[in-house]
Design a protein around this motif. Structure first.
Motif, PDB file in Angstrom:
ATOM      1  N   ILE A   1       4.451  -1.421   6.981  1.00  0.00           N
ATOM      2  CA  ILE A   1       4.645  -3.118   7.261  1.00  0.00           C
ATOM      3  C   ILE A   1       3.456  -4.008   6.004  1.00  0.00           C
ATOM      4  N   LEU A   2       2.689  -3.434   6.456  1.00  0.00           N
ATOM      5  CA  LEU A   2       0.907  -3.905   5.406  1.00  0.00           C
ATOM      6  C   LEU A   2       1.359  -4.965   4.361  1.00  0.00           C
TER       7      LEU A   2
ATOM      8  N   PRO B 129      -3.303  -6.691   1.093  1.00  0.00           N
ATOM      9  CA  PRO B 129      -3.530  -5.559  -0.254  1.00  0.00           C
ATOM     10  C   PRO B 129      -4.045  -4.846   0.096  1.00  0.00           C
ATOM     11  N   LYS B 130      -3.789  -3.582  -1.066  1.00  0.00           N
ATOM     12  CA  LYS B 130      -3.655  -1.710  -0.547  1.00  0.00           C
ATOM     13  C   LYS B 130      -4.991  -1.535   0.006  1.00  0.00           C
ATOM     14  N   ALA B 131      -6.200  -1.534  -1.418  1.00  0.00           N
ATOM     15  CA  ALA B 131      -7.380  -1.805  -0.841  1.00  0.00           C
ATOM     16  C   ALA B 131      -7.489  -2.264   0.852  1.00  0.00           C
ATOM     17  N   ARG B 132      -6.832  -2.587   1.229  1.00  0.00           N
ATOM     18  CA  ARG B 132      -7.399  -3.332   2.125  1.00  0.00           C
ATOM     19  C   ARG B 132      -6.740  -2.602   3.376  1.00  0.00           C
ATOM     20  N   HIS B 133      -5.569  -1.587   3.322  1.00  0.00           N
ATOM     21  CA  HIS B 133      -5.063  -1.394   4.792  1.00  0.00           C
ATOM     22  C   HIS B 133      -5.827   0.142   5.166  1.00  0.00           C
ATOM     23  N   LYS B 134      -6.851   0.807   4.574  1.00  0.00           N
ATOM     24  CA  LYS B 134      -7.235   1.469   5.295  1.00  0.00           C
ATOM     25  C   LYS B 134      -8.242   1.149   6.603  1.00  0.00           C
ATOM     26  N   ASN B 135      -8.774   0.319   6.263  1.00  0.00           N
ATOM     27  CA  ASN B 135      -9.473  -0.376   7.191  1.00  0.00           C
ATOM     28  C   ASN B 135      -8.857  -1.225   8.168  1.00  0.00           C
ATOM     29  N   ILE B 136      -8.451  -1.737   8.235  1.00  0.00           N
ATOM     30  CA  ILE B 136      -7.336  -1.998   8.787  1.00  0.00           C
ATOM     31  C   ILE B 136      -6.365  -0.823  10.152  1.00  0.00           C
ATOM     32  N   LEU B 137      -6.179   0.083   9.506  1.00  0.00           N
ATOM     33  CA  LEU B 137      -4.891   1.286  10.214  1.00  0.00           C
ATOM     34  C   LEU B 137      -6.696   1.957  11.281  1.00  0.00           C
ATOM     35  N   ASP B 138      -7.620   1.944  10.665  1.00  0.00           N
ATOM     36  CA  ASP B 138      -8.771   2.373  11.108  1.00  0.00           C
ATOM     37  C   ASP B 138      -9.172   1.948  12.815  1.00  0.00           C
ATOM     38  N   ASP B 139      -9.492   0.630  11.926  1.00  0.00           N
ATOM     39  CA  ASP B 139     -10.740  -0.006  13.420  1.00  0.00           C
ATOM     40  C   ASP B 139      -8.977  -0.437  14.670  1.00  0.00           C
ATOM     41  N   SER B 140      -7.859  -0.344  14.245  1.00  0.00           N
ATOM     42  CA  SER B 140      -6.639  -0.810  14.998  1.00  0.00           C
ATOM     43  C   SER B 140      -6.489   0.656  15.694  1.00  0.00           C
ATOM     44  N   ASN B 141      -6.627   1.488  15.096  1.00  0.00           N
ATOM     45  CA  ASN B 141      -7.201   3.062  15.485  1.00  0.00           C
ATOM     46  C   ASN B 141      -8.228   3.492  16.433  1.00  0.00           C
ATOM     47  N   GLU B 142      -9.172   2.751  15.677  1.00  0.00           N
ATOM     48  CA  GLU B 142     -10.528   2.912  17.463  1.00  0.00           C
ATOM     49  C   GLU B 142     -10.198   1.804  18.542  1.00  0.00           C
ATOM     50  N   LEU B 143      -9.501   1.020  18.186  1.00  0.00           N
ATOM     51  CA  LEU B 143      -9.104  -0.673  19.377  1.00  0.00           C
ATOM     52  C   LEU B 143      -8.128   0.427  20.179  1.00  0.00           C
ATOM     53  N   CYS B 144      -6.896   1.223  20.068  1.00  0.00           N
ATOM     54  CA  CYS B 144      -6.109   1.367  20.239  1.00  0.00           C
ATOM     55  C   CYS B 144      -5.700   2.804  21.305  1.00  0.00           C
ATOM     56  N   ASN B 145      -7.147   3.890  20.974  1.00  0.00           N
ATOM     57  CA  ASN B 145      -7.331   4.802  20.907  1.00  0.00           C
ATOM     58  C   ASN B 145      -6.357   5.542  20.591  1.00  0.00           C
ATOM     59  N   ASN B 146      -5.878   5.887  19.103  1.00  0.00           N
ATOM     60  CA  ASN B 146      -4.921   6.191  18.935  1.00  0.00           C
ATOM     61  C   ASN B 146      -4.977   7.651  18.149  1.00  0.00           C
ATOM     62  N   HIS B 147      -5.979   8.390  19.254  1.00  0.00           N
ATOM     63  CA  HIS B 147      -7.331   9.291  18.537  1.00  0.00           C
ATOM     64  C   HIS B 147      -5.508  10.628  18.858  1.00  0.00           C
TER      65      HIS B 147
END
Length: 280
Positions: free
Chosen positions: A255-256, A262-280
């Motif tokens: 969806i991003l 931009p593709k270059a920012r996808h990793k940071n966005i997904l990493d942050d949302s992963n940590e924020l929402c405890n999706n470990h």
């Protein structure tokens, strides 16, 4: 601090600055104690008589963001709920998602036939023998409280719906109840009236210990508007697709790209949302 400095709240009320309040809000962000002390020290050096709580928040948020994006996201949770606009429909969806994760079966934005007239209801939620009609009151600024007129109006609508529900087969033993959600706060009169008539209330910090902020932290259901890695325009595009949670970005990472991030920012966005929402 030796001399009392007065600050101005969102409501316009003037109160003494209490450093403990700043420390507690920073601790909720799960920043390190060392970072919290650094921020507190800098804020104390920069505040002045008559400074607004908004300005203090902006100062602390800027410092926090430069050191820990995820802590900054947690710190801005209240503001993130304000950004579930401008229509308020994303807030209704967000409330529905919270209830889904708490085991309710929900419908968002439904027309319900009352005993006298039809009603457009924000959320219908059912679990076991509990059947709720839920109205969501979204505000885009923190100074706006829900006064007693809101629960008075919603209770009258609920009673019309309840009269119809009770006539349905299998509803004889169900608990039917109205519920009001707001992203800000209720006045004392609103709480007193609702307690008296049996209307449920949920706000930013009410009921104590089980308000929206507590439930969001417990469930890891942070709104995507909390992410510091997305621009305001990108958040608006994502909300328009019907996505409201960080968790949903993981279920739909493509969806991003679809909304033009931009593709270059996808990793940071997904990493942050992963940590924020405890999706470990």
């Amino acid at each position: 601090m030796e001399n009392t400095i007065n600050i101005v709240k969102y409501s316009g009320e003037t109160v003494p600055f209490k450093v403990e309040k700043l420390i507690n809000s920073l601790r909720r962000s799960q920043a390190t104690e060392e970072l919290i002390q650094q921020i507190v020290s800098q804020v104390e050096n920069q505040i002045y008589e008559g400074i607004t709580t908004k300005k203090i928040y902006q100062m602390a948020f800027k410092m926090l963001k430069s050191k820990s994006r995820v802590s900054a996201s947690k710190y801005k949770l209240k503001k993130a709920l304000m950004e579930l606009g401008p229509t308020g429909f994303p807030f209704e969806k967000f409330v529905g998602k919270i209830l889904d994760h708490e085991g309710f079966k929900t419908q968002v934005g439904v027309i319900v036939q009352g005993n006298c007239v039809q009603h457009e209801v924000d959320v219908i939620a059912q679990k076991d023998n509990n059947h709720f009609m839920i109205e969501c009151k979204y505000h885009s600024s923190q100074g706006r409280f829900c006064d007693v007129k809101i629960p008075l109006y919603i209770q009258s609508r609920f009673l019309d719906v309840k009269a119809k529900w009770e006539l349905q087969t299998g509803h004889e033993s169900k608990l039917h109840q109205g519920w009001v959600y707001t992203n800000t706060r209720f006045t004392t009169d609103a709480i007193q009236y609702s307690n008296c008539v049996g209307l449920q209330l949920s706000s930013w910090d009410y009921p104590i210990g089980n308000g929206l902020k507590d439930r969001i932290d417990k469930l890891g259901l942070h709104p995507l508007t909390a992410l510091t890695t997305l621009t305001k325009a990108e958040k608006a595009k994502l909300l328009s697709t019907g996505i409201v949670l960080c968790k949903e970005l993981h279920q739909n990472p493509n969806i991003l790209e679809q909304v033009g991030v931009p593709k270059a920012r996808h990793k940071n966005i997904l990493d942050d949302s992963n940590e924020l929402c405890n999706n470990h």
